[in-house]
Design an enzyme around this catalytic site. Structure first.
Site, PDB file in Angstrom:
ATOM      1  CE  LYS A  56      -8.476   0.572   1.460  1.00  0.00           C
ATOM      2  NZ  LYS A  56      -7.452   0.937   2.498  1.00  0.00           N
ATOM      3  CG  HIS A 112      -1.114  -3.429  -2.706  1.00  0.00           C
ATOM      4  ND1 HIS A 112      -1.852  -4.318  -1.962  1.00  0.00           N
ATOM      5  CD2 HIS A 112      -1.171  -2.249  -2.033  1.00  0.00           C
ATOM      6  CE1 HIS A 112      -2.322  -3.703  -0.880  1.00  0.00           C
ATOM      7  NE2 HIS A 112      -1.917  -2.460  -0.896  1.00  0.00           N
ATOM      8  CB  SER A 142     -12.697  -0.577   0.416  1.00  0.00           C
ATOM      9  OG  SER A 142     -11.735  -0.355   1.410  1.00  0.00           O
TER      10      SER A 142
HETATM   11  P1  A3P Z   1     -13.488  -1.017   4.296  1.00  0.00           P
HETATM   12  O1  A3P Z   1     -12.985   0.238   3.670  1.00  0.00           O
HETATM   13  O2  A3P Z   1     -14.531  -1.702   3.455  1.00  0.00           O
HETATM   14  O3  A3P Z   1     -13.941  -0.831   5.692  1.00  0.00           O
HETATM   15  P2  A3P Z   1      -6.322  -3.013   3.105  1.00  0.00           P
HETATM   16  O4  A3P Z   1      -5.687  -3.299   4.418  1.00  0.00           O
HETATM   17  O5  A3P Z   1      -6.029  -4.022   2.043  1.00  0.00           O
HETATM   18  O6  A3P Z   1      -6.074  -1.610   2.666  1.00  0.00           O
HETATM   19  O7  A3P Z   1      -7.913  -3.184   3.315  1.00  0.00           O
HETATM   20  C1  A3P Z   1      -8.639  -2.247   4.066  1.00  0.00           C
HETATM   21  C2  A3P Z   1     -10.039  -2.787   4.252  1.00  0.00           C
HETATM   22  O8  A3P Z   1      -9.987  -3.902   5.175  1.00  0.00           O
HETATM   23  C3  A3P Z   1     -10.972  -1.751   4.872  1.00  0.00           C
HETATM   24  O9  A3P Z   1     -12.261  -2.059   4.355  1.00  0.00           O
HETATM   25  C4  A3P Z   1     -10.848  -2.099   6.347  1.00  0.00           C
HETATM   26  O10 A3P Z   1     -11.889  -1.617   7.147  1.00  0.00           O
HETATM   27  C5  A3P Z   1     -10.848  -3.633   6.268  1.00  0.00           C
HETATM   28  N1  A3P Z   1     -10.304  -4.240   7.492  1.00  0.00           N
HETATM   29  C6  A3P Z   1      -9.147  -3.972   8.116  1.00  0.00           C
HETATM   30  N2  A3P Z   1      -9.006  -4.720   9.216  1.00  0.00           N
HETATM   31  C7  A3P Z   1     -10.102  -5.499   9.301  1.00  0.00           C
HETATM   32  C8  A3P Z   1     -10.554  -6.495  10.233  1.00  0.00           C
HETATM   33  N3  A3P Z   1      -9.842  -6.815  11.296  1.00  0.00           N
HETATM   34  N4  A3P Z   1     -11.734  -7.097   9.988  1.00  0.00           N
HETATM   35  C9  A3P Z   1     -12.461  -6.779   8.890  1.00  0.00           C
HETATM   36  N5  A3P Z   1     -12.095  -5.844   7.974  1.00  0.00           N
HETATM   37  C10 A3P Z   1     -10.925  -5.208   8.186  1.00  0.00           C
END
Ligand code: A3P
Length: 299
Positions: A56, A112, A142
């Site tokens: 996340k 991860h 998140s």
């Molecule tokens: P939130 O749940 O706070 O919205 P991962 O890919 O490591 O699982 O992380 C997911 C998090 O990154 C989520 O956060 C998601 O919305 C955010 N995210 C994914 N793409 C993004 C982007 N282009 N810009 C900003 N945040 C992004």
């Protein structure tokens, strides 16, 4: 890419076991522990590039930026398959390892894993690693929403329960603190670029350029702008190749939350009670003081 591969990965995820098993001090999903020897013995190749993060932290965002840089900004190429097929997630589904093994070089991979659990071949091959880190309060929030929607993860319980679980580190992929510090301390020893989610939000173009230089590429300004546009939150939220909407509801239940949920800095303020925030700050200070590492929780 073969749609059967997408299907196979999804089916495998749908039957994954959510119990946590200790692997060298790190709680990991049983599905990972079941094939741990195969994961640990994964053979890296010259030219591989790996995106590493605590869950996340903006992994999908970073991997999309990297894929586009490696494809010289050709958006159509980044649409060739869902992100979890294009960029195999080393420890998630056994099929991902098979996909990675049969992929032509240069490969882009995702993991991860905490630094001490990385398959040794990555160090032997001196591969380039982009580590993305996000402030722990937004990571916690998140991860909580993700646990609720992702059926491959253990039940998070109430917000209060999850808050304590996150701080204790008894959670999938272990303690956020150990993860970010472990990778921070390895920076000088390997080819690791450490990037922060908050910096990417603040100035995506600057951070995309940093990553591009690290990868040894030199793309023109207009291509960088195209990459920035294609990897903006709104573009990615609408893009079926990255928004995870293709996953079966038995894996990700999008009626509970979406994968592209908010994409902001500071959403923790809508979740943490004043008392939880005080406790969190105390723990943060204890763990990070003297590490040389610091995070911004607001911009
Ligand atoms: P939130 O749940 O706070 O919205 P991962 O890919 O490591 O699982 O992380 C997911 C998090 O990154 C989520 O956060 C998601 O919305 C955010 N995210 C994914 N793409 C993004 C982007 N282009 N810009 C900003 N945040 C992004």
């Amino acid at each position: 890419m073969d749609p059967e591969i997408t299907e196979k990965i999804m089916q495998e995820m749908a039957i994954s076991k959510t119990t946590l098993i200790d692997i060298e001090g790190v709680p990991m999903l049983q599905s990972i522990s079941d094939v741990w020897d195969t994961i640990y013995n994964f053979q890296a190749r010259d030219g591989d590039v790996v995106v590493v993060s605590y869950p996340k932290s903006g992994t999908t965002w970073t991997q999309e930026i990297l894929d586009l840089i490696l494809q010289d900004g050709v958006v159509e190429k980044s649409m060739r398959a869902p992100c979890f097929v294009r960029v195999p997630f080393l420890e998630m589904a056994y099929t991902s390892l098979e996909v990675a093994n049969s992929m032509p070089s240069p490969r882009l991979l995702k993991t991860h894993l905490p630094v001490h659990l990385m398959p040794p071949s990555f160090w032997e091959k001196n591969v380039k690693i982009v580590y993305v880190a996000r402030n722990p309060k937004d990571c916690l929030v998140s991860y909580y929403h993700f646990h609720k929607m992702d059926n491959t993860m253990p039940d998070p319980g109430t917000w209060e329960n999850f808050f304590s679980t996150f701080l204790s580190g008894n959670i999938s992929w272990g303690s956020w603190f150990d993860h970010v510090i472990g990778w921070w301390n390895s920076k000088g020893k390997h080819q690791i670029l450490y990037v922060f989610y908050e910096d990417m939000i603040e100035d995506p173009q600057r951070e995309i350029q940093r990553v591009m230089r690290f990868l040894g590429k030199d793309l023109p300004e207009e291509v960088l702008q195209k990459i920035q546009h294609h990897t903006s939150f709104s573009s990615m939220k609408a893009n079926p190749m990255v928004n995870y909407d293709v996953l079966l509801p038995s894996v990700l239940d999008t009626s509970i939350s979406t994968f592209m949920r908010k994409g902001t800095v500071g959403d923790w303020k809508n979740h943490l009670l004043v008392s939880q925030n005080i406790l969190f700050d105390e723990e943060y200070k204890k763990k990070l003081d003297g590490s040389g590492l610091s995070f911004r929780t607001e911009l």
